[in-house]
Design a protein around this motif. Structure first.
Motif, PDB file in Angstrom:
ATOM      1  N   PHE A  55       0.839  -1.202   0.000  1.00 12.36           N
ATOM      2  CA  PHE A  55       0.000   0.000   0.000  1.00 12.36           C
ATOM      3  C   PHE A  55       0.875   1.255   0.000  1.00 12.36           C
ATOM      4  O   PHE A  55       0.615   2.210  -0.752  1.00 12.36           O
ATOM      5  CB  PHE A  55      -0.924   0.006   1.211  1.00 12.36           C
ATOM      6  N   MET A  56       1.937   1.251   0.804  1.00 15.65           N
ATOM      7  CA  MET A  56       2.821   2.418   0.863  1.00 15.65           C
ATOM      8  C   MET A  56       3.552   2.602  -0.465  1.00 15.65           C
ATOM      9  O   MET A  56       3.736   3.740  -0.923  1.00 15.65           O
ATOM     10  CB  MET A  56       3.826   2.258   2.006  1.00 15.65           C
ATOM     11  N   CYS A  58       2.375   1.761  -3.348  1.00 17.35           N
ATOM     12  CA  CYS A  58       1.356   2.288  -4.261  1.00 17.35           C
ATOM     13  C   CYS A  58       1.166   3.789  -4.075  1.00 17.35           C
ATOM     14  O   CYS A  58       1.072   4.544  -5.058  1.00 17.35           O
ATOM     15  CB  CYS A  58       0.027   1.560  -4.055  1.00 17.35           C
ATOM     16  N   VAL A  59       1.123   4.218  -2.830  1.00 15.85           N
ATOM     17  CA  VAL A  59       0.945   5.647  -2.546  1.00 15.85           C
ATOM     18  C   VAL A  59       2.121   6.452  -3.094  1.00 15.85           C
ATOM     19  O   VAL A  59       1.943   7.457  -3.798  1.00 15.85           O
ATOM     20  CB  VAL A  59       0.789   5.891  -1.029  1.00 15.85           C
ATOM     21  N   MET A  62       2.138   6.338  -7.030  1.00 12.65           N
ATOM     22  CA  MET A  62       1.112   7.183  -7.637  1.00 12.65           C
ATOM     23  C   MET A  62       1.456   8.658  -7.484  1.00 12.65           C
ATOM     24  O   MET A  62       1.266   9.460  -8.408  1.00 12.65           O
ATOM     25  CB  MET A  62      -0.245   6.880  -7.026  1.00 12.65           C
ATOM     26  N   LEU A  63       1.976   9.034  -6.312  1.00 15.40           N
ATOM     27  CA  LEU A  63       2.390  10.427  -6.102  1.00 15.40           C
ATOM     28  C   LEU A  63       3.522  10.797  -7.053  1.00 15.40           C
ATOM     29  O   LEU A  63       3.561  11.917  -7.585  1.00 15.40           O
ATOM     30  CB  LEU A  63       2.823  10.639  -4.653  1.00 15.40           C
TER      31      LEU A  63
END
Length: 340
Positions: A55-56, A58-59, A62-63
């Motif tokens: 999840f991290m 992915c964050v 994406m950023l």
């Protein structure tokens, strides 16, 4: 500063601040949705489970994609300002209206791009090189003497190559030890070219043949007929390579074919409308049918990425299923060499 006027920007300080923020075109961040298929398919193939660490990544990934895309938008608007003034709508953009400080805007471009690269590097070198590729394409697309957006046909291909780059960004968010299949990358590229070509077609119809050449020099080699012919070529290429991918690696995805074809047909029809939203894909959320079909396609593709259907594989004995053949075919690479 090239073609950009360095006249003192007009308006109040608050208006100038808003104009500089508008350069980032944050409403276009929806285009980073093209990163998601890379994440989903990589998870399916590598059997990576959802976790806090993923999840991290992915964050951060994406950023990074949003930051570098915004950096490219800043550069695009600065370099396109003289041409945008020939467009009935884009002439109101901040740079075209001379409502921004050009030097400060170039600082925005550099800082935003470097921030995106730093975020990507924090995940892996493979992701870093993928995000760097997206930034480099911004240079090639906008900056002379290359400036691919002014070269007929190359403009469509160079802009749409951002699609497979975004797929690689999603892929390398999940794994840095394998490369995605070439057939899927070509399909993704051709699909992006199909959408971009129809955008050009819609612009050509709306502005008119003489004015549109002043707005975009590459249009000098285009006609409505040629743009439609190439749209068909890109659509056929995309589906042929996607078919090659699913037959070899993931036959379950065949159920998405009718819905993808219908979505492409609806999008094609939409390009004929006056002031078509095809010219501004970030506003397609206003088209209920397009959005409904897009959701259906995404749901089916996600489900068929993880659901195993042995009976379907038996009907096509030479096809792949459950990602086994893909896992065998992927080429392991070192983490420091994970480029697209």
């Amino acid at each position: 500063m090239g073609l950009i006027s360095i006249a003192t920007p007009t308006g109040t300080s608050r208006a100038r601040f808003a104009a500089h923020v508008a350069l980032f075109r944050l409403d276009h961040s929806v285009k980073q949705i093209f990163v998601v298929p890379g994440i989903v398919i990589a998870m399916s193939i590598t059997q990576e489970h959802a976790s806090k660490a993923l999840f991290m990544r992915c964050v951060l990934g994406m950023l990074a994609a949003v930051a570098v895309a915004s950096s490219n938008y800043v550069l695009n608007e600065l370099r396109d300002a003289p041409f945008d003034r020939q467009h009935p709508i884009k002439r109101m953009r901040p740079a075209a209206c001379r409502s921004v400080h050009v030097s400060l805007a170039y600082v925005q471009w550099i800082v935003c791009g470097m921030a995106g690269l730093a975020l990507a590097y924090a995940v892996s070198t493979s992701l870093f090189f993928s995000v760097l590729s997206l930034w480099i394409m911004g240079f090639l697309y906008n900056i002379p003497p290359i400036r691919t957006k002014d070269i007929p046909y190359v403009d469509v291909l160079s802009e749409s190559i951002n699609n497979p780059i975004r797929f690689c960004i999603g892929w390398y968010i999940v794994t840095a030890t394998a490369i995605p299949p070439l057939s899927l990358l070509v399909a993704y590229w051709a699909l992006g070219a199909y959408f971009m070509d129809l955008k050009r077609f819609s612009e050509y119809r709306q502005i008119g043949s003489e004015s549109v050449i002043r707005y975009r020099p590459s249009f000098s080699a285009y006609s409505e007929q040629s743009l439609l012919v190439w749209a068909i070529f890109y659509a056929a290429t995309s589906m042929l390579f996607f078919g090659a991918f699913i037959m070899r690696y993931r036959i379950e995805m065949v159920f998405a074919f009718p819905f993808i074809a219908l979505l492409m047909a609806v999008y094609f029809n939409l390009s004929f409308k006056p002031d078509s939203p095809v010219q501004n894909p970030e506003k397609l959320y206003r088209e209920p049918l397009v959005m409904a079909l897009l959701v259906v396609c995404c749901v089916i593709l996600c489900l068929t990425s993880f659901v195993h259907m042995p009976w379907l594989a038996r009907m096509f004995p030479e096809s792949g299923s459950h990602g086994q053949r893909l896992a065998q075919a992927l080429v392991p690479i070192q983490r420091t060499c994970g480029t697209c």
